[in-house]
Design a protein around this motif. Structure first.
Motif, mmCIF file in Angstrom:
data_model
loop_
_atom_site.group_PDB
_atom_site.id
_atom_site.type_symbol
_atom_site.label_atom_id
_atom_site.label_comp_id
_atom_site.label_asym_id
_atom_site.label_seq_id
_atom_site.Cartn_x
_atom_site.Cartn_y
_atom_site.Cartn_z
ATOM 1 N N ALA A 107 0.776 -1.082 -0.208
ATOM 2 C CA ALA A 107 0.151 -0.040 0.079
ATOM 3 C C ALA A 107 0.905 1.371 -0.087
ATOM 4 C CB ALA A 107 -0.869 0.024 1.258
ATOM 5 N N VAL B 12 0.487 5.313 0.559
ATOM 6 C CA VAL B 12 -0.245 6.264 0.978
ATOM 7 C C VAL B 12 -0.344 7.581 0.233
ATOM 8 C CG1 VAL B 12 -0.998 7.664 3.267
ATOM 9 C CG2 VAL B 12 -0.035 5.329 3.286
ATOM 10 N N ALA C 38 -8.808 8.195 6.439
ATOM 11 C CA ALA C 38 -8.098 7.531 5.303
ATOM 12 C C ALA C 38 -9.203 6.656 4.646
ATOM 13 C CB ALA C 38 -7.026 6.832 5.868
ATOM 14 N N ALA D 76 -9.267 3.597 1.001
ATOM 15 C CA ALA D 76 -8.315 2.881 -0.083
ATOM 16 C C ALA D 76 -9.071 2.733 -1.430
ATOM 17 C CB ALA D 76 -8.100 1.360 0.464
ATOM 18 N N TRP E 225 -2.633 -1.159 -3.350
ATOM 19 C CA TRP E 225 -3.703 -0.357 -2.996
ATOM 20 C C TRP E 225 -2.814 1.129 -2.837
ATOM 21 C CZ3 TRP E 225 -2.992 -4.698 0.091
ATOM 22 C CH2 TRP E 225 -4.181 -5.729 -0.112
ATOM 23 N N ILE F 227 -3.710 4.160 -0.120
ATOM 24 C CA ILE F 227 -4.473 4.774 0.842
ATOM 25 C C ILE F 227 -4.579 6.104 0.904
ATOM 26 C CG2 ILE F 227 -4.850 4.621 3.187
ATOM 27 C CD1 ILE F 227 -3.661 1.949 3.419
ATOM 28 N N THR G 177 -5.202 9.647 2.161
ATOM 29 C CA THR G 177 -5.655 10.449 3.477
ATOM 30 C C THR G 177 -5.346 11.948 3.260
ATOM 31 O OG1 THR G 177 -5.198 10.431 5.995
ATOM 32 C CG2 THR G 177 -3.201 10.268 4.494
ATOM 33 N N SER H 276 -4.608 5.686 8.324
ATOM 34 C CA SER H 276 -4.046 4.904 7.121
ATOM 35 C C SER H 276 -3.617 3.454 7.319
ATOM 36 C CB SER H 276 -2.933 5.586 6.491
ATOM 37 O OG SER H 276 -3.330 6.780 6.156
ATOM 38 N N VAL I 33 -6.522 1.355 7.946
ATOM 39 C CA VAL I 33 -7.072 0.659 6.666
ATOM 40 C C VAL I 33 -6.124 -0.489 6.135
ATOM 41 C CG1 VAL I 33 -7.553 1.512 4.263
ATOM 42 C CG2 VAL I 33 -8.404 2.763 6.049
#
Ligand code: AR6
Length: 173
Positions: A19, A21, A67, A69, A79, A81, A83, A105, A108
């Motif tokens: 992931a 962010v 947050a 996704a 993914w 995420i 925020t 985050s 998630v």
């Protein structure tokens, strides 16, 4: 045991992690900085999913500190995420909101079952948060996260100054 934390200087869109962010804005519809880079490199699938999220759940926008996704599109991640960091204010302490971006985050990421997560220095660009302070908050929140699914957090810093600030926060706080 906490999560394994590392620092990278570079472009977060190149990170191979579960992931990534994004430091988004409430509209979820893209912008400049890291947000612009993620949408450019990740392609239109990300924006399409953001639009669906807006329509289904966030008609008034995603509030700061929260947050959510989506797919990572063509990024080498599973993914993104998104925020929304707080805009820095010298008059009002919004540290809790910035802390909540990291906590939210990570929550998630846990729900997704992600093992590795890359964070940019949220709020330190367009939103003008002083990077030394932002780095201390970021490191504190990630260190406080009890490792479950998430084992590895990488802070990906675009500039030498941001890298130095995160290094200092990791070494001395
Ligand atoms: N990879 C990693 N970090 C990056 C990259 C990149 N490709 N590009 C920039 N940075 P900012 P904010 C760093 O402005 O302050 C957007 O328009 C940058 O040097 O991206 O949270 C959104 O749509 C800085 O250290 O995010 C919002 O409107 C950090 O990422 C608003 O900006 C964050 O800078 C959000 O502002």
């Amino acid at each position: 045991m906490g999560v394994d934390i590392s620092l990278v200087q570079g472009d977060i869109t190149e990170e191979r992690v579960d992931a990534v962010v994004n430091a988004a804005n409430s509209s979820l519809l893209g912008g400049g900085g890291v947000d612009g880079a993620i949408h450019r490199r990740g392609g239109p699938e990300i924006l399409a999913e953001c639009r669906r999220l807006r329509a289904s759940s966030y008609g008034r926008g995603l509030p700061a500190g929260r947050a959510v996704a989506t797919t990572a599109g063509r990024l080498p991640a599973r993914w993104v995420i998104h925020t929304v960091g707080p805009v820095y204010s010298a008059e009002q302490d919004r540290s809790d909101v910035l802390a909540s971006c990291y906590r939210g985050s990570l929550a998630v990421a846990e729900e997704l079952g992600a093992r590795s997560v890359a964070f940019p220095a949220i709020s330190t660009g367009v939103y003008r948060w002083p990077v030394d302070s932002a780095a201390r908050i970021a490191v504190r929140e990630v260190r406080a996260h009890p490792a479950a699914s998430v084992r590895e957090v990488r802070f990906v810093l675009f500039t030498p100054d941001a890298y130095a600030a995160f290094q200092e926060a990791l070494d001395h706080s």
